[in-house]
Scaffold this motif. Structure first.
Motif, PDB file in Angstrom:
ATOM      1  N   PHE A  32       0.904  -1.138   0.000  1.00 62.68           N
ATOM      2  CA  PHE A  32       0.000   0.000   0.000  1.00 62.68           C
ATOM      3  C   PHE A  32       0.947   1.192   0.000  1.00 62.68           C
ATOM      4  O   PHE A  32       1.581   1.495   1.010  1.00 62.68           O
ATOM      5  N   HIS A  33       1.108   1.829  -1.151  1.00 68.92           N
ATOM      6  CA  HIS A  33       2.147   2.830  -1.351  1.00 68.92           C
ATOM      7  C   HIS A  33       1.662   4.269  -1.193  1.00 68.92           C
ATOM      8  O   HIS A  33       2.458   5.198  -1.253  1.00 68.92           O
ATOM      9  N   ARG A  34       0.364   4.438  -0.978  1.00 63.79           N
ATOM     10  CA  ARG A  34      -0.193   5.784  -0.842  1.00 63.79           C
ATOM     11  C   ARG A  34      -1.330   5.735   0.172  1.00 63.79           C
ATOM     12  O   ARG A  34      -2.286   4.976   0.016  1.00 63.79           O
ATOM     13  N   ILE A  35      -1.210   6.542   1.212  1.00 60.60           N
ATOM     14  CA  ILE A  35      -2.228   6.596   2.260  1.00 60.60           C
ATOM     15  C   ILE A  35      -2.545   8.067   2.517  1.00 60.60           C
ATOM     16  O   ILE A  35      -1.653   8.849   2.857  1.00 60.60           O
ATOM     17  N   ILE A  36      -3.794   8.431   2.317  1.00 59.55           N
ATOM     18  CA  ILE A  36      -4.218   9.802   2.577  1.00 59.55           C
ATOM     19  C   ILE A  36      -5.243   9.762   3.710  1.00 59.55           C
ATOM     20  O   ILE A  36      -6.309   9.158   3.561  1.00 59.55           O
ATOM     21  N   LYS A  37      -4.871  10.385   4.821  1.00 64.17           N
ATOM     22  CA  LYS A  37      -5.714  10.385   6.025  1.00 64.17           C
ATOM     23  C   LYS A  37      -7.128  10.856   5.703  1.00 64.17           C
ATOM     24  O   LYS A  37      -7.322  11.814   4.973  1.00 64.17           O
ATOM     25  N   ASP A  38      -8.090  10.145   6.261  1.00 62.68           N
ATOM     26  CA  ASP A  38      -9.513  10.462   6.106  1.00 62.68           C
ATOM     27  C   ASP A  38      -9.958  10.485   4.644  1.00 62.68           C
ATOM     28  O   ASP A  38     -10.869  11.226   4.275  1.00 62.68           O
TER      29      ASP A  38
END
Length: 161
Positions: free
Chosen positions: A47-53
Protein backbone atom coordinates in the motif's frame (compact mmCIF):
# COMPACT_ATOMS: atom_id res chain seq x y z
CA UNK A 1 -28.69 -15.77 -15.41
CA UNK A 2 -27.03 -13.13 -13.23
CA UNK A 3 -23.30 -13.51 -12.69
CA UNK A 4 -22.26 -14.12 -9.10
CA UNK A 5 -20.03 -11.66 -7.26
CA UNK A 6 -16.42 -12.74 -6.71
CA UNK A 7 -14.72 -12.82 -3.32
CA UNK A 8 -11.07 -12.19 -2.45
CA UNK A 9 -9.14 -12.85 0.75
CA UNK A 10 -6.44 -10.19 1.07
CA UNK A 11 -3.82 -10.97 3.69
CA UNK A 12 -1.82 -7.87 4.60
CA UNK A 13 0.97 -7.14 7.03
CA UNK A 14 -1.71 -5.49 9.22
CA UNK A 15 -4.26 -8.35 9.07
CA UNK A 16 -6.73 -9.95 6.67
CA UNK A 17 -9.63 -8.40 4.76
CA UNK A 18 -12.37 -10.07 2.76
CA UNK A 19 -13.45 -8.24 -0.40
CA UNK A 20 -16.64 -8.76 -2.40
CA UNK A 21 -16.38 -7.68 -6.05
CA UNK A 22 -19.39 -6.61 -8.14
CA UNK A 23 -19.19 -8.85 -11.21
CA UNK A 24 -22.31 -7.40 -12.89
CA UNK A 25 -21.73 -3.71 -12.10
CA UNK A 26 -18.11 -3.55 -13.35
CA UNK A 27 -17.44 -6.83 -15.19
CA UNK A 28 -14.27 -5.82 -17.06
CA UNK A 29 -12.70 -4.27 -13.98
CA UNK A 30 -13.55 -7.27 -11.79
CA UNK A 31 -12.21 -9.69 -14.42
CA UNK A 32 -8.95 -7.74 -14.74
CA UNK A 33 -8.54 -7.53 -10.95
CA UNK A 34 -9.26 -11.25 -10.54
CA UNK A 35 -6.80 -12.18 -13.30
CA UNK A 36 -4.09 -10.31 -11.37
CA UNK A 37 -5.19 -11.89 -8.05
CA UNK A 38 -5.19 -15.42 -9.47
CA UNK A 39 -1.78 -14.89 -11.09
CA UNK A 40 -0.32 -13.76 -7.73
CA UNK A 41 0.53 -10.30 -9.07
CA UNK A 42 -0.58 -8.48 -5.90
CA UNK A 43 1.38 -10.78 -3.58
CA UNK A 44 4.23 -8.83 -1.99
CA UNK A 45 3.14 -5.42 -3.30
CA UNK A 46 2.66 -2.47 -0.94
CA UNK A 47 0.00 0.00 0.00
CA UNK A 48 2.15 2.83 -1.35
CA UNK A 49 -0.19 5.78 -0.84
CA UNK A 50 -2.23 6.60 2.26
CA UNK A 51 -4.22 9.80 2.58
CA UNK A 52 -5.71 10.39 6.03
CA UNK A 53 -9.51 10.46 6.11
CA UNK A 54 -9.71 9.59 2.39
CA UNK A 55 -8.24 6.32 1.11
CA UNK A 56 -5.40 3.78 0.99
CA UNK A 57 -3.93 2.82 -2.39
CA UNK A 58 -2.21 -0.43 -3.27
CA UNK A 59 -0.97 -2.37 -6.24
CA UNK A 60 1.86 -1.72 -8.64
CA UNK A 61 2.78 1.99 -8.63
CA UNK A 62 4.49 1.55 -12.02
CA UNK A 63 1.07 0.72 -13.50
CA UNK A 64 -0.46 4.12 -14.09
CA UNK A 65 -3.24 3.39 -16.55
CA UNK A 66 -1.40 5.01 -19.42
CA UNK A 67 -0.66 2.66 -22.28
CA UNK A 68 -0.71 -1.07 -22.92
CA UNK A 69 -2.27 -2.67 -19.86
CA UNK A 70 -4.91 -0.13 -18.97
CA UNK A 71 -8.62 -0.90 -18.79
CA UNK A 72 -11.27 1.38 -20.30
CA UNK A 73 -13.19 3.43 -17.74
CA UNK A 74 -16.40 1.57 -16.83
CA UNK A 75 -17.87 3.91 -14.28
CA UNK A 76 -20.40 2.43 -11.87
CA UNK A 77 -23.31 3.41 -9.70
CA UNK A 78 -21.49 2.44 -6.50
CA UNK A 79 -21.02 5.25 -3.98
CA UNK A 80 -17.51 5.93 -2.68
CA UNK A 81 -18.11 5.28 1.02
CA UNK A 82 -15.81 3.65 3.61
CA UNK A 83 -14.77 0.16 2.53
CA UNK A 84 -15.53 0.62 -1.19
CA UNK A 85 -12.82 -0.52 -3.60
CA UNK A 86 -12.16 1.49 -6.74
CA UNK A 87 -9.58 1.48 -9.54
CA UNK A 88 -6.97 4.22 -9.68
CA UNK A 89 -6.60 6.45 -12.73
CA UNK A 90 -4.61 9.52 -13.69
CA UNK A 91 -7.83 11.55 -13.68
CA UNK A 92 -11.59 11.08 -13.75
CA UNK A 93 -13.14 9.35 -16.77
CA UNK A 94 -9.82 8.23 -18.27
CA UNK A 95 -8.46 4.74 -18.75
CA UNK A 96 -7.91 3.22 -15.36
CA UNK A 97 -4.84 1.46 -14.03
CA UNK A 98 -4.61 -2.26 -14.58
CA UNK A 99 -2.96 -2.91 -11.19
CA UNK A 100 -3.58 0.03 -8.81
CA UNK A 101 -6.68 0.15 -6.65
CA UNK A 102 -7.78 2.17 -3.66
CA UNK A 103 -10.05 1.45 -0.70
CA UNK A 104 -12.05 4.32 0.73
CA UNK A 105 -11.69 5.20 4.41
CA UNK A 106 -14.28 8.01 4.23
CA UNK A 107 -17.07 9.18 1.94
CA UNK A 108 -16.15 11.09 -1.22
CA UNK A 109 -19.12 12.08 -3.39
CA UNK A 110 -16.88 13.75 -5.99
CA UNK A 111 -15.49 10.31 -6.98
CA UNK A 112 -18.96 8.81 -7.61
CA UNK A 113 -19.39 8.07 -11.31
CA UNK A 114 -15.88 9.33 -12.06
CA UNK A 115 -13.83 6.30 -10.94
CA UNK A 116 -14.83 2.66 -11.28
CA UNK A 117 -15.95 1.41 -7.87
CA UNK A 118 -16.09 -2.36 -8.14
CA UNK A 119 -16.43 -3.90 -4.69
CA UNK A 120 -16.30 -3.45 -0.93
CA UNK A 121 -14.68 -4.81 2.22
CA UNK A 122 -17.03 -7.30 3.88
CA UNK A 123 -14.70 -8.32 6.74
CA UNK A 124 -11.67 -6.58 8.15
CA UNK A 125 -12.66 -2.93 8.34
CA UNK A 126 -10.42 -2.76 11.43
CA UNK A 127 -7.52 -3.91 9.22
CA UNK A 128 -8.34 -1.13 6.75
CA UNK A 129 -8.30 1.26 9.72
CA UNK A 130 -4.88 -0.03 10.81
CA UNK A 131 -3.50 0.47 7.29
CA UNK A 132 -4.99 3.98 7.17
CA UNK A 133 -3.42 4.81 10.56
CA UNK A 134 0.10 4.10 9.25
CA UNK A 135 2.24 7.24 9.62
CA UNK A 136 3.09 8.96 6.33
CA UNK A 137 5.73 11.39 5.08
CA UNK A 138 6.00 13.67 2.08
CA UNK A 139 6.18 11.88 -1.26
CA UNK A 140 8.48 13.11 -4.07
CA UNK A 141 5.49 14.78 -5.77
CA UNK A 142 4.79 16.85 -2.64
CA UNK A 143 1.78 15.03 -1.24
CA UNK A 144 2.01 13.80 2.36
CA UNK A 145 0.98 10.23 1.56
CA UNK A 146 4.05 7.96 1.52
CA UNK A 147 3.93 5.36 4.34
CA UNK A 148 7.01 5.52 6.58
CA UNK A 149 6.79 1.75 7.11
CA UNK A 150 6.03 -0.95 4.56
CA UNK A 151 2.43 -2.12 4.56
CA UNK A 152 2.33 -5.14 2.27
CA UNK A 153 -0.22 -7.34 0.59
CA UNK A 154 1.16 -10.68 1.73
CA UNK A 155 -1.23 -12.71 -0.43
CA UNK A 156 -4.44 -12.09 -2.34
CA UNK A 157 -6.49 -15.13 -3.29
CA UNK A 158 -9.95 -15.88 -4.63
CA UNK A 159 -12.37 -17.57 -2.27
CA UNK A 160 -14.36 -20.18 -4.12
CA UNK A 161 -17.44 -21.76 -2.57
Amino acid sequence: MEEKNRVVRMETSKGTMKLELYATRAPKTVERFMTAVNAGKYDGLKFHRIIKDFMVQGGDPQSNGMGGGSVKFEGSDVKHIPGVISMAAQQAHVDQSDMQFFIMTSTSDQLDGNYTAFGHVTKGMEVLGAIAATPVAQAPWGECSRPVEDVCIVKASEILD
